[in-house]
Design an enzyme around this catalytic site. Sequence first.
Site, PDB file in Angstrom:
ATOM      1  N   LYS A   1       0.859  -1.185   0.000  1.00 40.79           N
ATOM      2  CA  LYS A   1       0.000   0.000   0.000  1.00 40.79           C
ATOM      3  C   LYS A   1       0.897   1.237   0.000  1.00 40.79           C
ATOM      4  O   LYS A   1       1.747   1.389   0.883  1.00 40.79           O
ATOM      5  CB  LYS A   1      -0.912  -0.003   1.231  1.00 40.79           C
ATOM      6  CG  LYS A   1      -1.674   1.307   1.466  1.00 40.79           C
ATOM      7  CD  LYS A   1      -2.658   1.197   2.632  1.00 40.79           C
ATOM      8  CE  LYS A   1      -3.268   2.565   2.987  1.00 40.79           C
ATOM      9  NZ  LYS A   1      -4.243   2.489   4.102  1.00 40.79           N
TER      10      LYS A   1
ATOM     11  N   LYS B   1     -10.540  12.461   8.045  1.00 42.29           N
ATOM     12  CA  LYS B   1     -10.097  12.008   9.361  1.00 42.29           C
ATOM     13  C   LYS B   1     -10.150  13.158  10.360  1.00 42.29           C
ATOM     14  O   LYS B   1      -9.947  14.316   9.989  1.00 42.29           O
ATOM     15  CB  LYS B   1      -8.640  11.534   9.289  1.00 42.29           C
ATOM     16  CG  LYS B   1      -8.450  10.170   8.678  1.00 42.29           C
ATOM     17  CD  LYS B   1      -6.995   9.745   8.792  1.00 42.29           C
ATOM     18  CE  LYS B   1      -6.767   8.415   8.103  1.00 42.29           C
ATOM     19  NZ  LYS B   1      -7.513   7.310   8.695  1.00 42.29           N
TER      20      LYS B   1
ATOM     21  N   ASP C   1     -12.318   6.845   3.456  1.00 43.70           N
ATOM     22  CA  ASP C   1     -11.135   6.622   4.292  1.00 43.70           C
ATOM     23  C   ASP C   1     -10.681   5.154   4.237  1.00 43.70           C
ATOM     24  O   ASP C   1      -9.612   4.825   4.732  1.00 43.70           O
ATOM     25  CB  ASP C   1     -11.425   7.039   5.735  1.00 43.70           C
ATOM     26  CG  ASP C   1     -10.152   7.233   6.550  1.00 43.70           C
ATOM     27  OD1 ASP C   1      -9.052   7.225   5.956  1.00 43.70           O
ATOM     28  OD2 ASP C   1     -10.262   7.383   7.784  1.00 43.70           O
TER      29      ASP C   1
ATOM     30  N   GLU D   1      -9.425   3.644   1.824  1.00 43.39           N
ATOM     31  CA  GLU D   1      -8.853   3.785   0.471  1.00 43.39           C
ATOM     32  C   GLU D   1      -7.804   2.728   0.159  1.00 43.39           C
ATOM     33  O   GLU D   1      -7.593   2.370  -0.993  1.00 43.39           O
ATOM     34  CB  GLU D   1      -8.232   5.182   0.317  1.00 43.39           C
ATOM     35  CG  GLU D   1      -6.811   5.367   0.886  1.00 43.39           C
ATOM     36  CD  GLU D   1      -6.700   5.167   2.397  1.00 43.39           C
ATOM     37  OE1 GLU D   1      -7.726   5.329   3.075  1.00 43.39           O
ATOM     38  OE2 GLU D   1      -5.599   4.850   2.880  1.00 43.39           O
TER      39      GLU D   1
ATOM     40  N   ARG E   1      -7.562  -0.506   0.641  1.00 39.25           N
ATOM     41  CA  ARG E   1      -7.999  -1.755   0.011  1.00 39.25           C
ATOM     42  C   ARG E   1      -8.376  -1.544  -1.448  1.00 39.25           C
ATOM     43  O   ARG E   1      -8.334  -2.488  -2.244  1.00 39.25           O
ATOM     44  CB  ARG E   1      -9.149  -2.355   0.827  1.00 39.25           C
ATOM     45  CG  ARG E   1     -10.358  -1.477   0.926  1.00 39.25           C
ATOM     46  CD  ARG E   1     -11.295  -1.905   2.053  1.00 39.25           C
ATOM     47  NE  ARG E   1     -10.843  -1.439   3.363  1.00 39.25           N
ATOM     48  CZ  ARG E   1     -11.445  -1.729   4.501  1.00 39.25           C
ATOM     49  NH1 ARG E   1     -12.511  -2.493   4.507  1.00 39.25           N
ATOM     50  NH2 ARG E   1     -10.990  -1.257   5.649  1.00 39.25           N
TER      51      ARG E   1
HETATM   52  N1  BES Z   1      -4.450   4.293   6.862  1.00 37.60           N
HETATM   53  C1  BES Z   1      -5.616   3.982   7.587  1.00 37.60           C
HETATM   54  C2  BES Z   1      -5.386   2.941   8.679  1.00 37.60           C
HETATM   55  C3  BES Z   1      -4.504   3.362   9.829  1.00 37.60           C
HETATM   56  C4  BES Z   1      -5.077   3.891  10.966  1.00 37.60           C
HETATM   57  C5  BES Z   1      -3.148   3.197   9.769  1.00 37.60           C
HETATM   58  C6  BES Z   1      -4.270   4.268  12.019  1.00 37.60           C
HETATM   59  C7  BES Z   1      -2.340   3.567  10.833  1.00 37.60           C
HETATM   60  C8  BES Z   1      -2.909   4.103  11.966  1.00 37.60           C
HETATM   61  C9  BES Z   1      -6.694   3.431   6.666  1.00 37.60           C
HETATM   62  O1  BES Z   1      -6.694   3.968   5.386  1.00 37.60           O
HETATM   63  C10 BES Z   1      -7.996   3.785   7.269  1.00 37.60           C
HETATM   64  O2  BES Z   1      -8.301   4.934   7.339  1.00 37.60           O
HETATM   65  N2  BES Z   1      -8.746   2.763   7.711  1.00 37.60           N
HETATM   66  C11 BES Z   1      -9.995   2.975   8.318  1.00 37.60           C
HETATM   67  C12 BES Z   1     -10.949   1.959   7.746  1.00 37.60           C
HETATM   68  C13 BES Z   1     -12.399   2.271   8.043  1.00 37.60           C
HETATM   69  C14 BES Z   1     -12.809   3.533   7.355  1.00 37.60           C
HETATM   70  C15 BES Z   1     -13.228   1.099   7.589  1.00 37.60           C
HETATM   71  C16 BES Z   1      -9.825   2.789   9.819  1.00 37.60           C
HETATM   72  O3  BES Z   1      -9.049   1.945  10.255  1.00 37.60           O
HETATM   73  O4  BES Z   1     -10.478   3.521  10.562  1.00 37.60           O
HETATM   74 ZN    ZN Z   2      -4.878   4.609   4.705  1.00 39.40          ZN
HETATM   75 MN    MN Z   3      -7.779   5.761   5.235  1.00 39.98          MN
END
Ligand code: BES
Ligand code: ZN
Ligand code: MN
Length: 512
Positions: free
Chosen positions: A277, A289, A359, A361, A363
């Site tokens: 990724k 966020k 958010d 993104e 996947r």
């Molecule tokens: N990059 C984030 C995941 C992440 C969170 C990495 C904290 C490192 C620290 C990912 O893109 C994301 O935002 N995931 C969301 C998924 C949700 C929207 C289903 C998450 O984990 O909240």
């Molecule tokens: Zn991310």
């Molecule tokens: Mn994200």
Amino acid sequence: MVDLPSFNLTTTPLTGLTGLDVVALPVRGGGSAGNGAGNGAAEGSGPRVGDADAEVARGLGIDPEAVLELQKAKGAPGETVVIPAVRRDAAVKSVILLGIGDGSPQALRKAGAALARQSRDRARVATTALADLEADAVRAFVEGYLLAGYRFSRKSEPPESVDQTVDLVVADPGPYQEAVDRGVVTGRAVRLARDLANTPANEKSPAWLAEQAELVAERAGLAVRVWDERELAAKGFGGLIAVGMGSARPPRLIELAYQPDRATRKRKTPHVVLVGKGITFDTGGLSLKPREAMVPMKTDMSGGGAVIAVMSALRDLGVGVRVTGLVAAAENMPSGSAQRPGDVITQYGGKTVEIMNTDAEGRLVLADALAYADRELAPDVIVDLATLTGAATLGLGRQYAALYATDEALAEALLTAGQASGDRLWRMPLVEDYRSTLDSDVADICHVNRDPRMGGGSITAALFLREFVGERPWAHLDIAGPARADADADEITRGGTGFGTRALLRWLEGLG
Ligand code: BES
Ligand code: ZN
Ligand code: MN
């Protein structure tokens, strides 16, 4: 960013070396300055200094047993008792009694890290800590040393740095030279992964990441191909396009290819594809966020950075299998051209996806790369790494990555490589019953489960990715927790950690 120290294996005893700044003498012992298995020594055994080392200490005016007793030292892995010289004409500036626990690789990784921290900015370091250890402990020591000594700076006055040499005093260098060399190559690779992750996102666009990959390809003898946004759109990489279209800095797909030299090639060379990724900054997009959650998101390309770092080291490690590295790079920004919740996109290969939350993104860009790997590269195995979900860190904390796999032997091999390398993995289940939560009324699949209260966010993300790998043996590492650290600890430094680089290199070295 700072020059690496150089390691010299030598049979010259410490007493024969002159001009030393730091002398580190090993202390075997127990205690539990650490995590992971196998660090301790037998209960009740006190700290022990070898006869020859005690002799060296006494020659420098130090009674090591007395110092250990007075300082209540236990010889725990990474424990240090620093004895500074008190006379200007002293032979060495400091003597360090360095805990090496039971002498295991895990213990020596900590010892190497501790010594690096204590000898920062010293030009000449020497130690007998490795004198009679197994080769894997020597490699772990070198890696711990190189990783703990890592620094990243954008200060206008760069931190002072000295050319450092570390003399490793052993009885016979023969069995150790390869371990030192492998440790250096691995350490350098992890440091590259850290540099990529720590580079601020104003410098770090998808195109910049592609340029870094091209530089690596040139140095490491790899083929490289980069798809720009026009080619991505023309070939149907709908996930990369959708995630990247909110940004002024368009997406890239990066492909690095390694072919083993003829001498190291196996008769029927298996083909491994690594997918990372590469979100160079994750604002969340229109599903923005919160302020605090966004701060660390320059490291959201850590999986891609680890893939580039792994690729950089394959030839030096003499890996015998074919490896292709894919980095799905995009910047996830909110803007008038950003994707919206409710959009339906078409991934590479034709599957349609209902966008629930911009958010999620990672996947989407990974799905394109996985489908491309499955359909165009016909690999024997696919492994992806991604800072995919905050959920992964809820169960496992920050020191373990979540491992998902469709193949038992692959899972076992990765777990073993992880444990040996210091990048620790924990297997998680691909729960079939959760798959239906990704069903969509309008598209082939939703990328996020509809009911946010159900939990299991790391599992459902993995189930989504599985839809794109066909029938191929596949493993997924959710590295959202360990990819980044909030504090220095052992070989880990604050910021990007380069997590996954060591585990994957160890695994690939074992494949041939
Ligand atoms: N990059 C984030 C995941 C992440 C969170 C990495 C904290 C490192 C620290 C990912 O893109 C994301 O935002 N995931 C969301 C998924 C949700 C929207 C289903 C998450 O984990 O909240
Ligand atoms: Zn991310
Ligand atoms: Mn994200």
